[in-house]
Design a protein around this motif. Structure first.
Motif, PDB file in Angstrom:
ATOM      1  N   THR A  31      86.340  19.854  78.778  1.00 47.09           N
ATOM      2  CA  THR A  31      85.061  20.522  78.541  1.00 47.09           C
ATOM      3  C   THR A  31      83.909  19.674  79.071  1.00 47.09           C
ATOM      4  OG1 THR A  31      85.932  21.591  76.565  1.00 47.09           O
ATOM      5  CG2 THR A  31      83.540  21.468  76.773  1.00 47.09           C
ATOM      6  N   LYS A  32      82.955  20.334  79.713  1.00 45.69           N
ATOM      7  CA  LYS A  32      81.749  19.665  80.205  1.00 45.69           C
ATOM      8  C   LYS A  32      80.610  19.915  79.227  1.00 45.69           C
ATOM      9  CE  LYS A  32      84.258  19.149  83.954  1.00 45.69           C
ATOM     10  NZ  LYS A  32      84.979  17.882  84.208  1.00 45.69           N
ATOM     11  N   PHE A  33      79.753  18.909  79.050  1.00 47.80           N
ATOM     12  CA  PHE A  33      78.630  19.009  78.120  1.00 47.80           C
ATOM     13  C   PHE A  33      77.321  18.925  78.892  1.00 47.80           C
ATOM     14  CE2 PHE A  33      82.192  17.653  75.624  1.00 47.80           C
ATOM     15  CZ  PHE A  33      82.041  18.310  74.418  1.00 47.80           C
ATOM     16  N   ILE A  34      76.440  19.901  78.642  1.00 43.19           N
ATOM     17  CA  ILE A  34      75.122  19.929  79.281  1.00 43.19           C
ATOM     18  C   ILE A  34      74.070  19.919  78.187  1.00 43.19           C
ATOM     19  CG2 ILE A  34      73.571  21.219  80.806  1.00 43.19           C
ATOM     20  CD1 ILE A  34      76.044  22.511  82.068  1.00 43.19           C
ATOM     21  N   PHE A  35      73.141  18.957  78.257  1.00 43.54           N
ATOM     22  CA  PHE A  35      72.108  18.812  77.230  1.00 43.54           C
ATOM     23  C   PHE A  35      70.735  19.125  77.817  1.00 43.54           C
ATOM     24  CE2 PHE A  35      75.554  15.982  75.892  1.00 43.54           C
ATOM     25  CZ  PHE A  35      75.784  16.488  74.615  1.00 43.54           C
ATOM     26  N   PHE A  36      70.009  19.972  77.115  1.00 43.12           N
ATOM     27  CA  PHE A  36      68.643  20.320  77.502  1.00 43.12           C
ATOM     28  C   PHE A  36      67.666  19.611  76.578  1.00 43.12           C
ATOM     29  CE2 PHE A  36      70.690  23.556  79.899  1.00 43.12           C
ATOM     30  CZ  PHE A  36      69.784  24.013  80.855  1.00 43.12           C
TER      31      PHE A  36
ATOM     32  N   ILE B  27      78.309  18.597  67.856  1.00 45.84           N
ATOM     33  CA  ILE B  27      78.268  18.969  69.272  1.00 45.84           C
ATOM     34  C   ILE B  27      79.667  19.240  69.814  1.00 45.84           C
ATOM     35  CG2 ILE B  27      77.733  18.110  71.588  1.00 45.84           C
ATOM     36  CD1 ILE B  27      75.368  16.574  70.271  1.00 45.84           C
ATOM     37  N   THR B  28      80.624  18.408  69.447  1.00 46.42           N
ATOM     38  CA  THR B  28      81.966  18.505  70.040  1.00 46.42           C
ATOM     39  C   THR B  28      82.902  19.449  69.286  1.00 46.42           C
ATOM     40  OG1 THR B  28      82.643  16.536  68.797  1.00 46.42           O
ATOM     41  CG2 THR B  28      81.821  16.199  71.042  1.00 46.42           C
ATOM     42  N   LYS B  29      82.513  19.859  68.064  1.00 50.12           N
ATOM     43  CA  LYS B  29      83.378  20.729  67.275  1.00 50.12           C
ATOM     44  C   LYS B  29      83.564  22.087  67.967  1.00 50.12           C
ATOM     45  CE  LYS B  29      83.835  22.710  62.641  1.00 50.12           C
ATOM     46  NZ  LYS B  29      83.182  22.888  61.312  1.00 50.12           N
TER      47      LYS B  29
ATOM     48  N   ASP C 198      84.723  25.993  78.869  1.00 45.92           N
ATOM     49  CA  ASP C 198      84.513  25.100  80.011  1.00 45.92           C
ATOM     50  C   ASP C 198      83.237  24.280  79.856  1.00 45.92           C
ATOM     51  OD1 ASP C 198      86.780  26.108  81.585  1.00 45.92           O
ATOM     52  OD2 ASP C 198      85.597  27.952  81.714  1.00 45.92           O
ATOM     53  N   PHE C 199      82.196  24.916  79.260  1.00 52.42           N
ATOM     54  CA  PHE C 199      80.904  24.245  79.114  1.00 52.42           C
ATOM     55  C   PHE C 199      80.377  24.412  77.693  1.00 52.42           C
ATOM     56  CE2 PHE C 199      80.973  25.145  83.679  1.00 52.42           C
ATOM     57  CZ  PHE C 199      80.519  23.944  84.214  1.00 52.42           C
ATOM     58  N   VAL C 200      79.903  23.328  77.118  1.00 49.69           N
ATOM     59  CA  VAL C 200      79.067  23.378  75.926  1.00 49.69           C
ATOM     60  C   VAL C 200      77.651  23.054  76.368  1.00 49.69           C
ATOM     61  CG1 VAL C 200      78.501  22.320  73.714  1.00 49.69           C
ATOM     62  CG2 VAL C 200      80.877  22.780  74.292  1.00 49.69           C
TER      63      VAL C 200
ATOM     64  N   GLU D 175      83.052  10.426  78.512  1.00 51.20           N
ATOM     65  CA  GLU D 175      82.820   9.910  79.863  1.00 51.20           C
ATOM     66  C   GLU D 175      81.635  10.604  80.523  1.00 51.20           C
ATOM     67  OE1 GLU D 175      86.164   9.543  82.427  1.00 51.20           O
ATOM     68  OE2 GLU D 175      87.552   9.070  80.786  1.00 51.20           O
ATOM     69  N   LYS D 176      80.813   9.805  81.196  1.00 55.21           N
ATOM     70  CA  LYS D 176      79.570  10.312  81.778  1.00 55.21           C
ATOM     71  C   LYS D 176      79.822  11.410  82.811  1.00 55.21           C
ATOM     72  CE  LYS D 176      75.174  10.548  82.750  1.00 55.21           C
ATOM     73  NZ  LYS D 176      75.236  11.773  83.571  1.00 55.21           N
ATOM     74  N   ARG D 177      80.966  11.372  83.485  1.00 55.08           N
ATOM     75  CA  ARG D 177      81.227  12.404  84.503  1.00 55.08           C
ATOM     76  C   ARG D 177      81.381  13.795  83.895  1.00 55.08           C
ATOM     77  NH1 ARG D 177      86.955  13.149  85.037  1.00 55.08           N
ATOM     78  NH2 ARG D 177      88.103  11.719  83.681  1.00 55.08           N
ATOM     79  N   ASN D 178      81.536  13.851  82.578  1.00 52.18           N
ATOM     80  CA  ASN D 178      81.639  15.145  81.891  1.00 52.18           C
ATOM     81  C   ASN D 178      80.369  15.519  81.147  1.00 52.18           C
ATOM     82  OD1 ASN D 178      84.423  15.696  82.576  1.00 52.18           O
ATOM     83  ND2 ASN D 178      84.982  14.069  81.140  1.00 52.18           N
TER      84      ASN D 178
END
Length: 531
Positions: A2-7, A126-128, A134-136, A164-167
């Motif tokens: 899973t990839k994480f995107i923060f606004f 956040i991770t739950k 694919d994306f949170v 990991e930062k790449r995610n």
């Protein structure tokens, strides 16, 4: 993985982080990805349920009864994905959970601190439930630099070491103010905002530049140089005539493309035809209609955000531009203002203030045969008005307005007799019936024809209900909707009015640009008939 995107947001509040996050989610969906949207609010309230709309805007209700930030409404309307309790949290909930754990001995005698206990709780939220998507996409409320937001920024910094930062990708939404005297956009506030993030340990990967003016390539290159972000990832975010233009504009400006490049994903071009059709429809509305909304929070339209959008959706379905006339329920000339409208809505709300004006609006709609929709408190007041002015029961009132009334036609829910309800505590004021429930409509009622069904499911948020002792009174109203096997009256119609409907639920929460709610569609259609 899973990839994480923060606004995050910088410079000022109300920059549209929620719309930007929703738009990115819609574009990624259109590329075939599964997404999940989450919202973190740094205020210490447990939720916005007991906050004044002037403080926080609308309280959005999810299907499981969670009282949440209005941005969850945008998430649902843009993606069609139902949000729930796992998608919204506040600092109040975070701190309450940690302190509860401490009292129960969960930390085995450790000194409880912001780091790691508060930040760990935030990371767990956040991770739950993220493994199936694919994306949170997680929006951090407030503005960078706010003291209450520091633990949340620290938590999302730590996420980059956990997965990991790449995610992990950080998107910073910032303002480029236009100085009229100098006739130029200024980048310095953005530079300072990014430096504040860097001080915390977060390097933005993408910067969205909100501006009322076009952002030139030279300005974007300047921001790129000073903020250490690649030029193609400094993206213009212009003011728009409609929020439904945002997915197309962000896509055209490269947002989802840069996200895919960052994560090294080879994805097909997004299928955005549905969004194009919506925007084309908006450009080809051949009719116009004025709807009066009578409420006490009309100076802040965000207090009625889902209602506004539901009217827009119904307008699109009827090829009609909806003009909203905001009418303060405390105004002295309400009847004069109502002469200019073709439909009247009295929306939900709480408390005594502005009640007399709402009753005047309901009476005007009833006597002048103007299409009327009462939502929640609006329905309750329609019952009060009918008992007062049609039945002649002058003492009729709601126990919320006058707890000592001799004729409480509206009374508080007795949660002890109805233990199955999803009730939530709101301070010391009582309980709330909140969430999605079934409602059975009478056959041959106007409302059953609107839905083309006698069994419907809608979202509720209320504490008071129609007193069963008054249901046999002849007030001109038909009580045509009831909670399944629970005895609550959930919908009313006026017998001698062409379109006069009140509902205890909030239909606006389930409307979307791709599926306008049938109740609003029919309301607009009937309002057009007298235009």
């Amino acid at each position: 993985m899973t990839k994480f995107i923060f606004f995050t947001g910088g410079v000022v509040s109300s920059l549209g982080k929620g719309i930007a996050a929703s738009s990115l989610a819609a574009c990624l969906q259109a590329r075939g990805f599964k997404v999940k949207l989450k919202k973190i609010d740094p205020y210490l309230n447990i939720n916005p349920g007991s906050m004044s709309p002037y403080e926080h805007g609308e309280v959005f209700v999810t299907h499981d009864g969670t009282e949440a930030d209005l941005d969850l409404g945008h998430y649902e309307r843009f993606t069609g994905i139902q949000t729930d309790k796992s998608d919204s949290i506040s600092a109040g909930q975070i701190y309450s959970s940690v302190l509860k754990n401490e009292r129960e001995g969960a930390y085995l005698g450790e000194t409880v601190q912001v780091i790691p206990h508060i930040t760990d709780e935030i990371k767990n939220f956040i991770t739950k439930d993220s493994g199936s998507v694919d994306f949170v996409i997680c929006e951090i409320g407030g503005t960078v630099g706010d003291i209450e937001g520091l633990p949340f920024l620290e938590a999302i910094r730590q996420i980059s070491t956990k997965v990991e930062k790449r995610n992990v990708l950080y998107v910073h939404v910032t303002l480029l103010p236009f100085i009229a005297a100098a006739k130029e956009l200024k980048t310095k506030p953005t530079q300072h905002s990014v430096k504040e993030l860097l001080r915390i340990g977060i390097q933005p990967d993408i910067i969205l530049c909100r501006s009322s003016m076009p952002v030139s390539k030279e300005i974007r290159n300047k921001i790129s140089m000073f903020c250490n972000v690649m030029p193609d990832r400094v993206i213009e975010a212009p003011d728009l005539a409609s929020i439904y233009q945002a997915p197309l504009v962000y896509h055209n400006n490269g947002l989802d493309e840069e996200v895919c490049k960052y994560f090294g994903l080879n994805a097909p071009e997004p299928e955005l035809d549905p969004w194009k059709k919506i925007n084309e429809s908006m450009q080809n509305l051949d009719k116009s209609l004025t709807i009066g909304i009578v409420g006490k929070y009309v100076n802040l339209s965000d207090a009625y955000k889902s209602l506004i959008e539901a009217l827009v959706h119904a307008g699109l379905e009827n090829k009609t531009h909806i003009n909203i006339k905001w009418i303060d329920s405390e105004a002295k000339d309400i009847n004069n203002q109502l002469e200019e409208v073709q439909g009247i809505i009295v929306p939900g709300g709480f408390g005594v203030r502005g009640v007399d004006g709402k009753l005047k609006a309901i009476k005007y709609a009833r006597e002048n045969l103007v299409p009327f929709l009462g939502i929640c408190f609006g329905m309750q007041l329609a019952v009060v008005e009918a008992f007062k002015n049609v039945l002649g029961l002058k003492s009729a009132n709601s126990a919320e307005i006058d707890p000592q009334t001799s004729d409480p036609v509206i009374c508080v829910i007795d949660e002890l007799q109805n233990p199955k309800h999803n009730v939530s505590q709101i301070g010391t004021a009582g309980v709330m019936r909140s969430g999605e429930y079934d409602c059975i409509l009478e056959e041959n009622s106007k409302l059953s024809k609107v839905y083309n069904s006698i069994m419907i499911s809608e979202r509720y948020r209320y504490r008071y209900t129609i007193n069963k002792a008054y249901l046999n009174k002849k007030s001109g109203l038909r009580f045509i909707g009831s909670a399944n096997n629970e005895g609550f009256v959930d919908a009313i119609e006026h017998e001698s009015h062409p379109w006069f409907i009140g509902v205890q639920f909030h239909p606006e929460f389930k409307s979307s640009p791709f599926k306008a709610h049938p109740l609003f569609i029919d309301f607009v259609r009937n309002a057009l008939s007298i235009n």
